[in-house]
Design a protein around this motif. Structure first.
Motif, PDB file in Angstrom:
ATOM      1  N   THR A  17       0.836  -1.215   0.000  1.00  0.00           N
ATOM      2  CA  THR A  17       0.000   0.000   0.000  1.00  0.00           C
ATOM      3  C   THR A  17       0.861   1.253   0.000  1.00  0.00           C
ATOM      4  OG1 THR A  17      -1.828  -1.083   1.165  1.00  0.00           O
ATOM      5  CG2 THR A  17      -1.727   1.318   1.287  1.00  0.00           C
ATOM      6  N   LYS A  64       4.426   3.485  -0.268  1.00  0.00           N
ATOM      7  CA  LYS A  64       5.747   3.583  -0.898  1.00  0.00           C
ATOM      8  C   LYS A  64       6.742   3.913   0.220  1.00  0.00           C
ATOM      9  CE  LYS A  64       5.866   5.712  -4.795  1.00  0.00           C
ATOM     10  NZ  LYS A  64       5.832   6.810  -5.784  1.00  0.00           N
ATOM     11  N   PHE A 109       1.952   6.718  -1.584  1.00  0.00           N
ATOM     12  CA  PHE A 109       1.187   5.499  -1.845  1.00  0.00           C
ATOM     13  C   PHE A 109       1.725   4.852  -3.121  1.00  0.00           C
ATOM     14  CE2 PHE A 109      -1.859   7.849   0.763  1.00  0.00           C
ATOM     15  CZ  PHE A 109      -2.331   6.857   1.607  1.00  0.00           C
ATOM     16  N   GLN A 110       1.726   3.527  -3.162  1.00  0.00           N
ATOM     17  CA  GLN A 110       2.216   2.827  -4.349  1.00  0.00           C
ATOM     18  C   GLN A 110       1.331   3.120  -5.554  1.00  0.00           C
ATOM     19  OE1 GLN A 110       4.925   1.321  -4.930  1.00  0.00           O
ATOM     20  NE2 GLN A 110       5.729   0.310  -3.115  1.00  0.00           N
ATOM     21  N   GLU A 111       0.034   3.133  -5.351  1.00  0.00           N
ATOM     22  CA  GLU A 111      -0.898   3.462  -6.418  1.00  0.00           C
ATOM     23  C   GLU A 111      -1.562   4.792  -6.114  1.00  0.00           C
ATOM     24  OE1 GLU A 111      -3.646   0.271  -6.871  1.00  0.00           O
ATOM     25  OE2 GLU A 111      -2.094  -1.209  -7.384  1.00  0.00           O
ATOM     26  N   MET A 112      -2.079   5.443  -7.154  1.00  0.00           N
ATOM     27  CA  MET A 112      -2.702   6.758  -6.971  1.00  0.00           C
ATOM     28  C   MET A 112      -3.811   6.683  -5.933  1.00  0.00           C
ATOM     29  SD  MET A 112      -4.711   9.250  -9.689  1.00  0.00           S
ATOM     30  CE  MET A 112      -6.153   8.180  -9.777  1.00  0.00           C
ATOM     31  N   ASP A 113      -3.725   7.527  -4.929  1.00  0.00           N
ATOM     32  CA  ASP A 113      -4.766   7.628  -3.918  1.00  0.00           C
ATOM     33  C   ASP A 113      -5.680   8.789  -4.316  1.00  0.00           C
ATOM     34  OD1 ASP A 113      -5.516   6.816  -0.925  1.00  0.00           O
ATOM     35  OD2 ASP A 113      -5.684   8.989  -1.117  1.00  0.00           O
ATOM     36  N   TYR A 122      -2.801  12.663 -14.056  1.00  0.00           N
ATOM     37  CA  TYR A 122      -3.266  11.801 -12.977  1.00  0.00           C
ATOM     38  C   TYR A 122      -4.283  12.505 -12.082  1.00  0.00           C
ATOM     39  CZ  TYR A 122       0.228  14.381 -10.212  1.00  0.00           C
ATOM     40  OH  TYR A 122       0.955  15.362  -9.601  1.00  0.00           O
TER      41      TYR A 122
END
Length: 442
Positions: free
Chosen positions: A282, A284, A308-312, A421
């Motif tokens: 979850t 980074k 965060f590893q993926e866009m929050d 993004y």
């Protein structure tokens, strides 16, 4: 035949009076119909208390408390003058005062769940944020400048706490403490909220340094520490001066984690209890550290939080609100201008003051971003909005126009801050919002 006189609702604070001409409408319905911003996170279902009002005059002209309202009043220890607008019907003139004016104030309502006079153990995430080199800054700058800087600092780092369902616990000199989960919530959610708040603080301080503090020749640097654990929470102290108190090792450890940033030159550190509270991958993570804090017999594992590893989506939307709403009236004007150009027939649906309508629009949009940190109310809140718009004559065919006009306005207002993004995040949430609302359109 004499004209029927309808009850009059007077809104103290804004000095506005409106006719209550539909006996089947609640006071909340009356507010929305007259373009008066009135918070209602759960969509007027009596499951939250954000639409609460205080009745200043005419209490006997309101319907009795419903079962839902009575349960809420007993739980929150309200006096008889406090009512839920979504559960009240008027049969005569009343004067009311809205008690929750902004979305950021909703977090304070959690304090009503904290016991009075005793402490109750609760699982919470705790965030400490501290200004580095504050003493040196204070010596090198005059008192008035430092007061201004501190006020701006507390504002921009307090907002991310409030945006993420946290409560500002206290200010300690140049330090702020936020609590997440004092009224419940899962361990994962509370830790995610705290981490998102920390990252929001980091971005906000970077913006403050590059924009406002350049003229002061100052650069603020901070250290943030986050911990999770069970602590005792209560309103404690002298019977005539009780204050919110949080006691226990988890809060002491959070303070030490924040301080450890100085030793390793990091910005945000989280404990292992926070790291393990979310699914692997979850966060980074940068460097990892081990240390033994005073009074502990065990080593503590700490992790440097980079993002965060993926866009929050919530983080991206929160970060962009200041840019989008730098001028709320301008934003609303541009949005409605686009809507009317694409669908001229829609103009006839707006028969009242467009300035009030614009204020209601930005209030609603900002409220949606805030309520994303309380998803249990979001769906029912959108259902209320969908039903309201259907009554005004909004059809399913209008929603694509609303979506495209909103996205174009957001992109224009973001200006140089627009990023693919970020637009993707706004597009995703607005698709969800319009899809939920148009379920109730014809």
């Amino acid at each position: 035949m004499p004209a029927i006189r309808h009850p009059v609702i007077t809104y103290s604070g804004i000095g506005q009076k409106v006719e209550y001409d539909d006996p089947d409408s609640t006071l909340l319905d009356c507010s929305i119909a007259n373009q008066i911003p009135h918070l209602h996170e759960c969509g007027g279902n009596g499951r939250c208390s954000t639409c609460r009002i205080r009745v200043l005059e005419g209490a006997s002209n309101l319907s009795h408390r419903t079962q839902k309202e009575q349960q809420m009043a007993e739980f929150r220890r309200w006096d008889p003058s406090v009512r839920l607008a979504c559960q009240c019907f008027a049969k005569g003139d009343v004067t009311i005062e809205r008690l929750v004016w902004t979305s950021s104030e909703i977090n304070k309502l959690q304090l009503e769940t904290v016991p009075d006079g005793v402490a109750e153990e609760r699982a919470i995430a705790i965030l400490f944020c501290d200004i580095r080199n504050f003493t040196k800054m204070a010596v090198e700058n005059n008192t008035f400048d430092m007061a201004h800087v501190l006020n701006r600092f507390y504002t921009i780092i307090g907002d991310p706490i409030l945006l993420n369902n946290g409560v500002i616990y206290q200010y300690i000199g140049d330090e702020i403490v936020g609590l997440f989960g004092i009224s419940g919530g899962t361990r994962e959610k509370n830790c995610r909220d705290a981490a998102r708040a920390a990252l929001g603080m980091y971005y906000a301080i970077e913006q403050l340094n590059h924009m406002e503090l350049v003229d002061f020749d100052l650069e603020i640097k901070t250290g943030i520490g986050i911990n999770f654990g069970r602590a005792f929470i209560g309103h404690l102290g002298h019977p005539k001066h009780k204050q919110l108190a949080v006691v226990g090792d988890p809060i002491n450890t959070a303070s030490r984690i924040q301080n450890f940033n100085k030793e390793v030159n990091s910005r945000i550190l989280i404990s292992q209890s926070v790291y393990k509270s979310v699914p692997e991958g979850t966060f980074k993570i940068g460097n990892e550290y081990k240390t033994r804090f005073a009074g502990h017999e065990h080593e503590s594992q700490l992790y440097e939080l980079k993002g965060f590893q993926e866009m929050d989506i919530q983080l991206e939307l929160q970060h962009s609100l200041d840019y989008i709403f730098s001028n709320k009236e301008r934003f609303a004007d541009k949005f409605y201008q686009r809507v009317f150009e694409k669908a001229p027939e829609v103009r006839a649906l707006f028969k009242k003051n467009m300035k009030d309508q614009g204020r209601l629009l930005t209030h609603m949009l900002g409220g949606i971003v805030y309520s994303m940190s309380r998803p249990e109310h979001l769906e029912s809140g959108l259902a209320f909005l969908g039903k309201s718009h259907a009554r005004y004559g909004v059809t399913r065919e209008h929603y694509p126009v609303v979506l495209s006009s909103m996205m174009e306005t957001i992109e224009e207002e973001l200006g140089d801050h627009s990023r693919p993004y970020l637009l993707k995040a706004w597009n995703q949430v607005l698709i969800y919002v319009t899809d939920e609302m148009k379920k109730y359109a014809s």
